[in-house]
Scaffold this motif. Structure first.
Motif, PDB file in Angstrom:
ATOM      1  N   GLU A 202       4.450  -9.799   2.289  1.00  0.00           N
ATOM      2  CA  GLU A 202       3.452 -10.048   3.383  1.00  0.00           C
ATOM      3  C   GLU A 202       3.679  -8.900   4.463  1.00  0.00           C
ATOM      4  N   GLU A 203       4.899  -9.069   4.947  1.00  0.00           N
ATOM      5  CA  GLU A 203       5.120  -8.077   6.076  1.00  0.00           C
ATOM      6  C   GLU A 203       4.877  -6.694   5.586  1.00  0.00           C
ATOM      7  N   SER A 204       5.233  -6.129   4.506  1.00  0.00           N
ATOM      8  CA  SER A 204       5.256  -4.878   4.241  1.00  0.00           C
ATOM      9  C   SER A 204       3.766  -4.650   3.622  1.00  0.00           C
ATOM     10  N   SER A 205       2.993  -5.304   3.445  1.00  0.00           N
ATOM     11  CA  SER A 205       1.686  -5.029   3.128  1.00  0.00           C
ATOM     12  C   SER A 205       0.722  -4.642   4.263  1.00  0.00           C
ATOM     13  N   GLN A 206       1.178  -5.042   5.507  1.00  0.00           N
ATOM     14  CA  GLN A 206       0.487  -4.577   6.763  1.00  0.00           C
ATOM     15  C   GLN A 206       0.458  -3.198   6.703  1.00  0.00           C
ATOM     16  N   THR A 207       1.460  -2.470   6.234  1.00  0.00           N
ATOM     17  CA  THR A 207       1.328  -0.880   6.343  1.00  0.00           C
ATOM     18  C   THR A 207       1.378  -0.294   4.915  1.00  0.00           C
ATOM     19  N   GLN A 208       1.519  -1.077   3.859  1.00  0.00           N
ATOM     20  CA  GLN A 208       1.429  -0.464   2.474  1.00  0.00           C
ATOM     21  C   GLN A 208       0.232  -1.582   1.954  1.00  0.00           C
ATOM     22  N   LYS A 209      -1.050  -1.193   1.853  1.00  0.00           N
ATOM     23  CA  LYS A 209      -2.174  -1.608   1.530  1.00  0.00           C
ATOM     24  C   LYS A 209      -2.082  -2.025  -0.215  1.00  0.00           C
ATOM     25  N   LEU A 210      -1.388  -1.300  -0.791  1.00  0.00           N
ATOM     26  CA  LEU A 210      -1.220  -1.327  -2.291  1.00  0.00           C
ATOM     27  C   LEU A 210      -0.485  -2.589  -2.710  1.00  0.00           C
ATOM     28  N   ILE A 211       0.329  -3.203  -1.699  1.00  0.00           N
ATOM     29  CA  ILE A 211       1.277  -4.099  -2.394  1.00  0.00           C
ATOM     30  C   ILE A 211       0.678  -5.471  -3.002  1.00  0.00           C
ATOM     31  N   PRO A 212      -0.570  -6.034  -2.342  1.00  0.00           N
ATOM     32  CA  PRO A 212      -1.023  -7.288  -2.947  1.00  0.00           C
ATOM     33  C   PRO A 212      -1.636  -7.032  -4.199  1.00  0.00           C
ATOM     34  N   ARG A 213      -2.328  -5.743  -4.394  1.00  0.00           N
ATOM     35  CA  ARG A 213      -2.553  -5.649  -6.038  1.00  0.00           C
ATOM     36  C   ARG A 213      -1.433  -5.391  -6.895  1.00  0.00           C
ATOM     37  N   LEU A 214      -0.678  -4.781  -6.561  1.00  0.00           N
ATOM     38  CA  LEU A 214       0.450  -4.311  -7.493  1.00  0.00           C
ATOM     39  C   LEU A 214       1.426  -5.700  -7.605  1.00  0.00           C
ATOM     40  N   ALA A 215       1.617  -6.789  -6.593  1.00  0.00           N
ATOM     41  CA  ALA A 215       2.136  -7.948  -6.837  1.00  0.00           C
ATOM     42  C   ALA A 215       1.510  -8.855  -7.465  1.00  0.00           C
ATOM     43  N   ALA A 216       0.436  -8.548  -7.943  1.00  0.00           N
ATOM     44  CA  ALA A 216      -0.195  -9.743  -8.983  1.00  0.00           C
ATOM     45  C   ALA A 216       0.226  -9.681 -10.291  1.00  0.00           C
ATOM     46  N   GLY A 217       1.229  -8.805 -10.615  1.00  0.00           N
ATOM     47  CA  GLY A 217       2.166  -9.022 -11.888  1.00  0.00           C
ATOM     48  C   GLY A 217       3.146  -9.896 -12.043  1.00  0.00           C
ATOM     49  N   GLY A 218       4.271  -8.856 -12.341  1.00  0.00           N
ATOM     50  CA  GLY A 218       5.540  -9.463 -12.432  1.00  0.00           C
ATOM     51  C   GLY A 218       6.265 -10.223 -10.987  1.00  0.00           C
ATOM     52  N   PHE A 219       5.790  -9.551  -9.943  1.00  0.00           N
ATOM     53  CA  PHE A 219       6.232 -10.199  -8.520  1.00  0.00           C
ATOM     54  C   PHE A 219       5.690 -11.509  -8.569  1.00  0.00           C
ATOM     55  N   ARG A 220       4.393 -11.695  -8.737  1.00  0.00           N
ATOM     56  CA  ARG A 220       3.729 -12.942  -8.634  1.00  0.00           C
ATOM     57  C   ARG A 220       4.435 -14.037  -9.625  1.00  0.00           C
ATOM     58  N   ASP A 221       4.908 -13.630 -10.670  1.00  0.00           N
ATOM     59  CA  ASP A 221       5.392 -14.445 -11.447  1.00  0.00           C
ATOM     60  C   ASP A 221       6.725 -15.029 -11.035  1.00  0.00           C
ATOM     61  N   ILE A 222       7.642 -14.120 -10.658  1.00  0.00           N
ATOM     62  CA  ILE A 222       9.050 -14.543 -10.316  1.00  0.00           C
ATOM     63  C   ILE A 222       9.139 -15.263  -9.137  1.00  0.00           C
TER      64      ILE A 222
END
Length: 368
Positions: A202-222
């Protein structure tokens, strides 16, 4: 067994224990209490309990077995409250909480009055909550930890196990301290790590806007356990803080080791770090239930055409296969998407695989 069972807290856990007892002990009567009157009403309507009561005292004073299936802070308060009631002398009182030290401490009030309290923790859960999600075999093949104090006789422990025999759980007796350390390592601490990873993202997404989209896969699962109840985990962490503070100190050392390993860029050491983790993880039992609910996911590659999702869920519905969650990983024009279907049990997932194989040619894999 014949007698009166009283369940305090008609959620997933309390409701499932009640159903298992009613299935085997046909002559026993099961009453229930919950602060949520809708849950209480629903529990009776679904046959989870035989009768509802309006106060804890009303149900407790005529019970032969009292099961407290509430959040841990509430359990502590209820245990203290029971000590001031006119309970049956041979009543057995148990709980289902995931921490024990403070609850056992509160049970001293019961011990002073001569009542029997045996701490309990059925280590199983579900993606769903509430009494409507209760299942008789929720705890089948799960570990059920019991934490009796030294003064509790084997006869009393065996009587509790007999009441709970139809859960088909595997009973293990440990001390309250052992319980809190074990659950701290394999349940409480992983929840902290999952929440921390999500907060960092969440903190990194403030500067890297792609993080929420990319986190929708494996990151969201783990990190899916980070979606658990904040109130519940606040109470658990506060009650098990001594153990968790020690584990956090160990974790600092572990992360310092990783930091040093990366600083030196030791190829072999980095490989062995992941190799040893892989080996231990691969040797873990696959068919047993643990402290964190298992996730039975099926990943289905689906083409992008109108109605494909309803087509698949329709096949499953016709064969009465329940799903607990469904999500889409990627759906873009002319690109195969991934449909993620979650099931409550491995059996449901296996039935779904068979159904999809018979009805479609879609490729699929299971979550590991």
């Amino acid at each position: 067994m014949n007698g009166q069972v009283f369940v305090i807290g008609l959620g997933l856990i309390g409701g499932s224990i009640a159903l298992s007892i009613k299935h085997t002990h046909l002559e026993a009567k099961c009453s229930g209490y919950d602060v949520n009157k809708e849950q209480l009403k629903l529990g009776k309507m679904l046959g989870v309990i035989d009768e509802s009561v309006s106060t804890i005292r009303e149900g407790a004073e005529k019970a032969d077995l009292i099961i407290i299936a509430t959040p841990v802070n509430e359990t502590k308060r209820i245990v203290e409250e029971l000590a001031h009631m006119n309970l049956k002398r041979d009543v057995i009182i148990t709980d289902a909480g995931s921490t024990k030290k403070e609850i056992i401490s509160s049970a001293n009030y019961l011990k002073q009055k001569g009542f029997t309290f045996i701490g309990g923790h059925p280590m199983a859960g579900s993606h769903k909550s509430g009494v409507s999600a209760a299942r008789r075999l929720l705890f089948e093949n799960a570990f059920y930890l019991l934490t009796p104090e030294p003064h509790i006789t084997e006869e009393k422990i065996d009587r509790l196990k007999e009441w709970l025999t139809s859960t088909k759980a595997k009973f293990i007796t440990v001390t309250p301290h052992e319980h809190d350390y074990l659950t701290g390592v394999i349940s409480h601490f992983p929840h902290i790590i999952a929440a921390s990873l999500v907060r960092r993202a969440e903190e990194s997404s403030q500067t890297q806007k792609l993080i929420p989209r990319l986190a929708a896969g494996g990151f969201r699962d783990i990190t899916r356990i980070a979606s658990s109840s904040p109130a519940m985990w606040r109470d658990i962490l506060l009650q098990n803080n001594e153990v968790l503070l020690g584990l956090l100190e160990d974790w600092k050392k572990e992360m310092n080791y990783v930091y040093d390993m990366l600083t030196t860029a030791d190829n072999e050491e980095i490989f062995q770090y992941f190799q040893s983790a892989k080996t231990f993880r691969d040797e873990m039992p696959q068919k047993q239930k643990g402290a964190i609910p298992a996730f039975y996911d099926l990943f289905v590659d689906v083409p992008d055409y109108p109605g494909v999702i309803s087509e698949i869920t329709g096949y499953l519905a016709k064969e009465e296969i329940s799903i607990t969650n469904i999500s889409i990983r990627e759906t873009r024009e002319e690109i195969t998407g991934v449909l993620v279907i979650s099931f409550q049990t491995e059996e449901d997932r296996d039935r779904a695989i068979d159904c999809i194989n018979r009805q479609t040619s879609f490729e699929h894999t299971i979550g590991m």
